[in-house]
Design a protein around this motif. Structure first.
Motif: not given
Length: 339
Positions: A176-188
């Motif tokens: 919702g904030m970045l749209g298709a430009a989102a490059r996501i890192g996940i911390i598990l």
């Protein structure tokens, strides 16, 4: 002689008055005690005895999730007229050959010997719940395991969170904030006790599922936080060092949230990287207020605690069978909007 007698007279009078005053005070105290005793006998105080006794065995940690979990356990125990007893174990304690730490086993055996009305146990890394379930069943004591997610071994009993939904919500907020430009890192989480491989983690799968609806957005990296207090910082620092194009970090818990925020602050990147955190405490709330963290998904630990006690007591009185319950979450929104 007469003068000597007159000098003694005031002393005698004073002595008589003093004795009289003492006698009066003694009588007054005696009457007060008698009145108090008669009042107590007429209105005896009552000591409430709880109808049920429930034992909870929880990891000894300052994680805000478990603080809220204890709130839920206590609230429902009071509602169910149950005395709640909590034993704590080290979440990193060594397990025996059967997959159970000595601390957990000791508290569990005490619970069995006490003939408690229910045992509630939170599953952590390396803890073999199945063995304990069998022992509780043999002793005819209701046993309710709690966990962050459904285990691959026990899928039809216990109270669990729903990290897949948490992941879907976190990624939806980032999109919702970045749209298709989102490059996501996940911390598990560092906890691998539920038997999931890295890319099978429910939180990861939830993020992945949501991103399918937005062409162009992608998961760039994922790291497990370490068990140390700085585990979230280390995981975030590694991701950003290897993937400087990351513009959103999604966190599984409060430790990861606070760690990621600290790295972003240290690098002067506040406002350049979206952080979607998890859970709630004073530090997470402060980071949201400052605009460092855009939102936090608070797993409903209170509901988990309440459901655990209610399920245990329900089984004890025969109105409920063993079942699995999944609790939800709520979102603390950002106060300052998106990027």
């Amino acid at each position: 002689m007469k003068h000597g007698a007159w000098r003694v007279l005031p002393i005698v009078v004073f002595a008589i008055a003093l004795v009289g005053a003492l006698a009066f005070n003694v009588a007054l105290v005696s009457r007060s005690r008698n009145a108090l005793a008669s009042t107590i006998l007429r209105n005896p105080s009552t000591i409430h005895s709880a109808r049920f006794h429930v034992i909870a065995i929880l990891p000894d940690t300052v994680d805000p999730f478990f603080m809220h979990l204890k709130e839920g356990l206590s609230e429902e125990a009071e509602e169910q007229d149950a005395a709640l007893q909590i034993f704590y174990f080290s979440p990193t304690g060594a397990a025996d050959s059967g997959g159970i730490s000595g601390e957990v086993l000791r508290w569990f055996e005490i619970a069995l010997r006490s003939k408690t009305d229910g045992i509630i146990l939170f599953k952590t890394a390396g803890l073999d719940v199945e063995r304990l379930m069998e022992a509780a069943e043999s002793a005819q004591i209701p046993f309710v395991p709690l966990a962050m997610d459904v285990s691959q071994e026990w899928i039809n009993i216990g109270v669990t969170g729903d990290s897949a939904s948490q992941g879907r919500e976190a990624s939806a907020l980032a999109l919702g904030m970045l749209g298709a430009a989102a490059r996501i890192g996940i911390i598990l989480s560092s906890d691998t006790s539920l038997g999931y491989a890295f890319y099978e983690e429910p939180f990861y799968r939830g993020v992945e599922e949501t991103l399918k609806s937005k062409q162009g957005a992608a998961i760039v990296a994922a790291e497990r936080e370490e068990e140390s207090i700085l585990g979230g910082e280390d995981a975030c620092a590694r991701m950003l060092a290897e993937h400087p194009d990351i513009n959103a970090i999604l966190c599984i818990d409060a430790k990861a949230t606070i760690g990621a925020a600290q790295v972003v602050i240290d690098r002067g990147m506040v406002g350049q990287i979206v952080i979607i955190g998890a859970d709630e405490n004073s530090e997470v709330n402060r980071l949201i207020e400052k605009g460092v963290v855009q939102a936090s998904i608070v797993r409903d630990a209170v509901a988990m605690g309440k459901a655990g006690v209610a399920l245990a007591i329900g089984q004890r009185i025969g109105i409920r069978a063993p079942e699995r319950i999944s609790v939800g979450y709520r979102v603390i929104p950002a106060l300052g909007g998106g990027l």
